[in-house]
Design a protein around this motif. Structure first.
Motif, short mmCIF file in Angstrom:
data_model
loop_
_atom_site.label_atom_id
_atom_site.label_comp_id
_atom_site.label_asym_id
_atom_site.label_seq_id
_atom_site.Cartn_x
_atom_site.Cartn_y
_atom_site.Cartn_z
N ASP A 166 53.80 -22.12 -103.08
CA ASP A 166 53.10 -21.13 -102.00
C ASP A 166 51.76 -21.46 -101.61
OD1 ASP A 166 51.57 -17.71 -102.32
OD2 ASP A 166 52.49 -18.87 -100.68
N ASP A 167 51.04 -22.21 -102.57
CA ASP A 167 49.54 -22.81 -102.27
C ASP A 167 49.74 -24.07 -102.11
OD1 ASP A 167 48.23 -20.32 -101.55
OD2 ASP A 167 48.36 -19.97 -103.93
N THR A 214 53.20 -23.42 -91.56
CA THR A 214 52.13 -23.06 -92.23
C THR A 214 51.62 -24.01 -93.38
OG1 THR A 214 53.05 -21.46 -93.63
CG2 THR A 214 52.33 -20.55 -91.67
N GLU A 219 52.34 -15.91 -89.94
CA GLU A 219 53.49 -15.22 -90.41
C GLU A 219 53.43 -13.83 -89.64
OE1 GLU A 219 53.64 -14.75 -94.59
OE2 GLU A 219 53.48 -16.80 -94.99
N ALA A 220 52.28 -13.25 -89.53
CA ALA A 220 52.16 -11.82 -88.92
C ALA A 220 52.64 -12.03 -87.52
CB ALA A 220 50.72 -11.21 -88.92
N GLU A 278 61.87 -6.77 -95.45
CA GLU A 278 60.48 -7.46 -96.20
C GLU A 278 60.92 -7.64 -97.45
OE1 GLU A 278 56.67 -8.28 -95.87
OE2 GLU A 278 57.91 -7.35 -94.22
N ARG A 296 58.90 -13.14 -98.20
CA ARG A 296 58.02 -12.17 -97.47
C ARG A 296 58.43 -11.87 -96.07
NH1 ARG A 296 53.13 -14.88 -99.37
NH2 ARG A 296 53.33 -16.17 -97.73
N ARG A 309 47.65 -18.90 -92.73
CA ARG A 309 48.98 -18.77 -92.91
C ARG A 309 49.48 -17.45 -92.84
NH1 ARG A 309 50.01 -20.60 -98.92
NH2 ARG A 309 49.33 -22.56 -97.86
N ARG A 310 48.89 -16.29 -93.21
CA ARG A 310 49.28 -15.24 -93.21
C ARG A 310 49.26 -14.68 -91.80
NH1 ARG A 310 50.62 -11.60 -97.31
NH2 ARG A 310 50.67 -12.85 -99.36
N PRO A 334 45.50 -20.07 -96.87
CA PRO A 334 46.14 -18.92 -97.08
C PRO A 334 46.05 -17.95 -95.99
CG PRO A 334 45.22 -19.47 -99.20
CD PRO A 334 44.49 -20.34 -98.24
N VAL A 335 44.68 -18.01 -95.36
CA VAL A 335 44.40 -16.96 -94.25
C VAL A 335 45.08 -17.13 -93.21
CG1 VAL A 335 42.42 -15.78 -92.74
CG2 VAL A 335 42.13 -16.11 -95.16
N GLN A 375 56.76 -17.18 -99.41
CA GLN A 375 56.88 -17.01 -97.77
C GLN A 375 58.31 -16.68 -97.42
OE1 GLN A 375 56.29 -20.19 -95.19
NE2 GLN A 375 54.57 -19.23 -94.53
#
Lengths: 260, 260
Positions: A252-253, A185, A197-198, A2, A222, A193-194, A190-191, A219
């Motif tokens: 990132d964004d 992503t 990733e999860a 992580e 992460r 994207r997460r 962003p939501v 990312q």
């Protein structure tokens, strides 16, 4: 790891110098790139000389600036492209010796922009599994965190995040051992994207090998178990990789650009 | 059968309408007067030359082999015309010529094999000309549509390939759509015949004094043959062109804009 650093020794190069995933002889190598170069028909050197080993059951991030050749590395593994020189191996076998259709079902690919075919979500999923019943395609949707009720929805009516997850579900229906994800992503909020990733982490924890391309450093840190860095169509040197990974997070964004 | 001869005076009278077109162009400042006059002069020169050559070929005493030579020349010209009108389609000259050859072989085999018309220059040349003329237009359309469709939908085609589909399966939805586009105008004109327009051959026969019922049966046979010829030519172009746009190992080649 992580929030990981580039590779065990920080080089992240993934090359014969032992950087990144390449330096982990204890890992079962699933994909191996040996001196791979790709020259476009117009003479442009897309990849100059790339060595890379992708270990099994891990999430390897392939990072680097736009235009570094990251997407081409992925397309080589799925054999949508072939190397001009060098060899790409899947579990030790030269990809050129494998049936491409069989290979592509074992090494699945998720593209940068969600590719939605005409028709319902069910019909989209059945492109990967012709004749599969609702129990099978519904389970595939639930595996990526989407409700099975979406099956009757028109594919074009999905949000960007839903569409990309449906694309992942579609690829998973072929039963791949490896998932290649090309900035999956970059066009999402962003939501979403997460969430993706999860999902990627869950898939890797379930035993899948994942090679994820991004130029989003936050990312990369992460997500990555291992990082390999490409610059200008070649492996980054140890210094270049450290410098790149410690660079500003800017991407990132921002929506990503094609890295082909 | 009474013959219809408009004579030189009749031909000159038709120029009145050309004068009207030129007048309109000048009045409305279309800047097309020179183009109209040039097109009319060129059509006259071409038709007089062709008419003179046809007179030799169609002479009842001339060997029928001359008619087949004439048809071969038409096939060659049609191939070049298709290439000129669809330069962005790779390999279209050879494919177009092969398609025209297939059209001629199939249609003349039916026409002459079933004894629909006598084996003479005056039947072979115009019938082959009609089959080639209609198929040529459809071939250009289908070639351009297939290249355009596969280029625009490249991401979808590659997503299908990446799911393990063979190139014929991955390209089928898009090629099918292009073939439909090329065949639909022919089907529509077959449906509208008689209601909206009187086709050229029938008009010619009626003007030449043939009984209307005979003209109808000849025209019907010709329309069915044209429909079959168009279907034959677009199938040859569709199969051949799609094969050229993919590699044997199921990768899609790059389609360069404007390539010939």
């Amino acid at each position: 790891m992580e929030g990981g650093t580039p590779g065990a020794d920080g080089s992240g190069g993934g090359g014969s110098d032992g950087g990144g995933a390449a330096g982990r002889p204890d890992l079962d190598p699933v994909l191996t790139y040996e001196g791979v170069a790709v020259v476009a028909p117009d003479g442009t050197e897309v990849l100059r000389h790339v060595d890379l080993v992708v270990g099994g059951g891990r999430l390897t991030v392939l990072a680097g600036p736009s235009g570094a050749g990251k997407s081409t590395v992925l397309r080589l593994a799925n054999r949508l492209e072939v190397p001009t020189t060098g060899v790409v191996r899947f579990r030790g076998t030269d990809l050129g010796d494998l049936d491409p259709r069989e290979l592509r079902r074992r090494v699945g690919m998720v593209f940068q922009r969600p590719v939605v075919f005409g028709g319902t979500v069910r019909e989209n999923l059945q492109v990967a599994a012709p004749g599969a019943g609702d129990d099978v395609v519904g389970a595939a949707l639930e595996r990526v965190g989407l409700p099975a009720e979406l099956l009757d929805r028109n594919g074009d009516d999905l949000s960007g995040g839903e569409a990309q997850r449906m694309c992942i579900a579609r690829t998973l229906l072929t039963g791949p051992e490896v998932l290649l994800m090309d900035e999956p992503t970059s066009s999402l909020d962003p939501v979403s994207r997460r969430a993706i990733e999860a999902l990627a982490r869950t898939l890797v924890d379930g035993g899948l090998t994942l090679l994820w391309v991004t130029h989003d450093l936050t990312q990369a840190r992460r997500l990555a178990d291992e990082v390999a860095v490409l610059v200008e169509g070649r492996n980054a040197t140890a210094d270049e990789a450290v410098r790149y990974m410690e660079g500003p997070d800017g991407a990132d964004d921002e929506p990503g650009e094609g890295a082909r | 059968m009474s013959t219809t001869d408009i004579g030189w005076a009749g031909l000159a009278a038709s120029l009145v309408l050309v004068a009207v077109a030129v007048g309109l162009s000048g009045w409305q400042r279309f800047h097309l007067s020179r183009s109209i006059l040039w097109a009319c002069a060129r059509a006259a020169a071409q038709l007089f030359v062709v008419g003179f050559a046809l007179k030799l070929v169609l002479d009842p005493d001339a060997p029928v082999a001359w008619a087949f030579v004439w048809v071969a020349v038409m096939v060659g010209f049609a191939g070049v015309t298709i290439r000129n009108r669809a330069r962005e389609v790779p390999g279209i000259w050879l494919l177009g010529t092969l398609a025209m050859l297939a059209v001629v072989v199939v249609s003349l085999s039916v026409i002459l094999g079933f004894g629909m018309f006598p084996v003479e220059g005056r039947t072979i040349v115009p019938l082959a000309g009609m089959m080639i003329g209609n198929s040529m237009t459809a071939s250009v359309l289908v070639g351009r549509r297939i290249v355009g469709e596969l280029r625009d939908k490249r991401d979808e085609v590659e997503a299908r390939l990446a799911l393990g589909h063979s190139w014929p399966d991955a390209s089928r939805p898009y090629v099918r759509s292009a073939l439909r586009t090329a065949l639909v105008p022919q089907i529509e004109s077959t449906k509208a015949v008689g209601l909206v327009f009187l086709p050229g051959a029938m008009t010619g026969l009626v003007l030449a004094g043939v009984d209307a019922a005979d003209a109808v049966s000849i025209q019907l046979a010709i329309m069915y043959l044209i429909l079959g010829s168009v279907a034959t030519s677009i199938t040859v172009i569709g199969l051949g062109l799609t094969r050229q746009l993919f590699t044997p190992d199921h990768r899609m080649r790059r389609i360069v804009r404007g390539a010939s």
